[in-house]
Design a protein around this motif. Structure first.
Motif, short mmCIF file in Angstrom:
data_model
loop_
_atom_site.label_atom_id
_atom_site.label_comp_id
_atom_site.label_asym_id
_atom_site.label_seq_id
_atom_site.Cartn_x
_atom_site.Cartn_y
_atom_site.Cartn_z
N PRO A 110 0.81 -1.22 0.00
CA PRO A 110 0.00 0.00 0.00
C PRO A 110 0.84 1.28 0.00
CG PRO A 110 -0.88 -1.57 1.59
CD PRO A 110 0.45 -2.12 1.11
N VAL A 111 2.00 1.23 0.65
CA VAL A 111 2.90 2.39 0.67
C VAL A 111 3.41 2.65 -0.75
CG1 VAL A 111 5.11 3.28 1.52
CG2 VAL A 111 3.56 2.07 3.08
N MET A 112 3.84 1.59 -1.43
CA MET A 112 4.31 1.73 -2.80
C MET A 112 3.18 2.22 -3.71
SD MET A 112 6.83 -1.58 -3.19
CE MET A 112 7.24 -1.21 -4.89
N SER A 113 2.00 1.66 -3.50
CA SER A 113 0.84 2.03 -4.30
C SER A 113 0.49 3.51 -4.13
CB SER A 113 -0.35 1.15 -3.92
OG SER A 113 -1.47 1.46 -4.69
N ALA A 114 0.64 4.03 -2.92
CA ALA A 114 0.36 5.45 -2.66
C ALA A 114 1.25 6.36 -3.50
CB ALA A 114 0.55 5.76 -1.17
N PHE A 115 2.42 5.85 -3.89
CA PHE A 115 3.33 6.61 -4.75
C PHE A 115 3.19 6.21 -6.21
CE2 PHE A 115 5.30 7.10 -0.59
CZ PHE A 115 5.60 8.45 -0.60
N GLY A 116 2.19 5.38 -6.51
CA GLY A 116 1.91 5.01 -7.90
C GLY A 116 2.68 3.81 -8.40
N PHE A 117 3.22 2.99 -7.49
CA PHE A 117 4.00 1.82 -7.91
C PHE A 117 3.36 0.54 -7.39
CE2 PHE A 117 7.00 5.35 -7.28
CZ PHE A 117 7.40 5.52 -8.60
N PRO A 118 3.15 -0.42 -8.28
CA PRO A 118 2.62 -1.72 -7.82
C PRO A 118 3.73 -2.55 -7.19
CG PRO A 118 3.05 -1.80 -10.17
CD PRO A 118 3.35 -0.38 -9.73
N TRP A 119 3.33 -3.55 -6.41
CA TRP A 119 4.29 -4.52 -5.88
C TRP A 119 4.87 -5.25 -7.08
CZ3 TRP A 119 6.39 -5.05 -1.25
CH2 TRP A 119 7.03 -6.25 -0.90
N PRO A 120 6.19 -5.29 -7.23
CA PRO A 120 6.79 -5.86 -8.45
C PRO A 120 6.60 -7.38 -8.54
CG PRO A 120 8.48 -5.00 -6.98
CD PRO A 120 7.18 -4.70 -6.34
N ASP A 121 6.40 -7.85 -9.76
CA ASP A 121 6.24 -9.28 -10.01
C ASP A 121 7.42 -10.08 -9.49
OD1 ASP A 121 3.81 -8.88 -11.24
OD2 ASP A 121 4.63 -8.93 -13.28
N MET A 122 8.62 -9.49 -9.54
CA MET A 122 9.81 -10.22 -9.10
C MET A 122 9.80 -10.49 -7.60
SD MET A 122 12.80 -7.43 -9.39
CE MET A 122 12.93 -6.07 -8.24
N LEU A 123 8.87 -9.87 -6.87
CA LEU A 123 8.76 -10.09 -5.43
C LEU A 123 7.49 -10.83 -5.04
CD1 LEU A 123 9.99 -6.65 -3.99
CD2 LEU A 123 11.33 -8.67 -4.60
N GLU A 124 6.85 -11.46 -6.01
CA GLU A 124 5.62 -12.20 -5.71
C GLU A 124 5.90 -13.32 -4.71
OE1 GLU A 124 2.40 -11.77 -5.86
OE2 GLU A 124 2.92 -9.85 -6.75
N CYS A 125 5.10 -13.40 -3.69
CA CYS A 125 5.34 -14.30 -2.56
C CYS A 125 5.21 -15.78 -2.90
CB CYS A 125 4.41 -13.93 -1.41
SG CYS A 125 4.68 -12.23 -0.81
N ASP A 126 4.47 -16.12 -3.93
CA ASP A 126 4.32 -17.52 -4.31
C ASP A 126 5.65 -18.14 -4.75
OD1 ASP A 126 1.65 -17.49 -3.69
OD2 ASP A 126 0.98 -17.18 -5.76
N ARG A 127 6.63 -17.32 -5.03
CA ARG A 127 7.95 -17.81 -5.46
C ARG A 127 8.77 -18.37 -4.30
NH1 ARG A 127 9.54 -15.60 -10.54
NH2 ARG A 127 8.15 -13.98 -11.25
N PHE A 128 8.36 -18.05 -3.09
CA PHE A 128 9.17 -18.37 -1.93
C PHE A 128 8.65 -19.60 -1.20
CE2 PHE A 128 9.44 -13.73 -2.59
CZ PHE A 128 10.75 -13.71 -3.03
N PRO A 129 9.56 -20.34 -0.53
CA PRO A 129 9.17 -21.60 0.13
C PRO A 129 8.30 -21.36 1.37
CG PRO A 129 11.45 -21.08 0.61
CD PRO A 129 10.98 -20.06 -0.40
N GLN A 130 7.52 -22.39 1.67
CA GLN A 130 6.71 -22.36 2.88
C GLN A 130 7.62 -22.39 4.11
OE1 GLN A 130 3.41 -21.81 2.90
NE2 GLN A 130 3.63 -21.61 0.67
N ASP A 131 7.09 -22.00 5.22
CA ASP A 131 7.89 -21.84 6.44
C ASP A 131 8.47 -23.15 6.97
OD1 ASP A 131 6.82 -18.88 8.02
OD2 ASP A 131 6.34 -19.48 5.99
N ASN A 132 7.94 -24.28 6.55
CA ASN A 132 8.48 -25.55 7.04
C ASN A 132 9.72 -25.97 6.25
OD1 ASN A 132 6.94 -26.00 4.78
ND2 ASN A 132 6.05 -27.91 5.49
#
Length: 167
Positions: free
Chosen positions: A127-149
């Motif tokens: 939301p902070v990035m969005s307030a400045f007109g920037f979306p959350w970048p695709d390269m940081l999409e959370c589905d790319r990262f492993p589960q906590d286990n």
């Protein structure tokens, strides 16, 4: 809409980092031999994004596909304004785990941030990035990262818990 100096830095972030070269944004999904090319390097003092993190050595190439320290330094600086906004206490930890992934001599694989770490930072910082007109970048999409286990970098203890209510 008038934009101040902070938004100019975020604009630089989007233009330089998020819209930068598309070659090898991630090492994810590549065969394990890609990690054998990696090597440990001391985290340079001028990598301001990662000042004060809990480890001294980083792996190159990193999780964003940067193969040289020069690339890391050029790209990482653009994210300092987001860390300065203090949208989440683990923003620096999350970003440093991507730009300067922890490197252990005994471990050939790269340790990624945990899915929950990404989700928590994204929920508070997007939301902070969005307030400045920037979306959350695709390269940081959370589905790319492993589960906590899995072997990954978790949230700081207690960050994912709801605060206790006083009775």
């Amino acid at each position: 809409m008038s934009r101040g100096p902070g938004s100019l830095l975020l604009l630089a972030l989007a233009a330089h980092c998020c819209l930068g070269s598309a070659r090898g944004l991630f090492l994810f999904g590549q065969p394990d031999f890609s990690y054998k090319r990696s090597n440990c390097k001391p985290i340079p003092a001028n990598l301001q994004l990662c000042h004060g993190i809990e480890y001294q050595n980083m792996r190159l190439p990193n999780l964003l596909g940067h193969e040289t320290m020069k690339e890391v330094l050029e790209q990482a600086g653009a994210w300092i304004p987001l860390v300065m906004k203090q949208c989440h206490p683990d923003t620096k930890k999350f970003l440093c785990s991507l730009f300067a992934p922890v490197c252990l001599d005994d471990l050939d694989e790269t340790i990624q941030p945990c899915h929950s770490l990404c989700v928590q930072v994204k929920d508070r910082c997007a939301p902070v990035m969005s307030a400045f007109g920037f979306p959350w970048p695709d390269m940081l999409e959370c589905d790319r990262f492993p589960q906590d286990n899995d072997l990954c970098i978790p949230l700081a203890s207690g960050d994912h818990l709801l605060p206790a209510t006083e009775e």
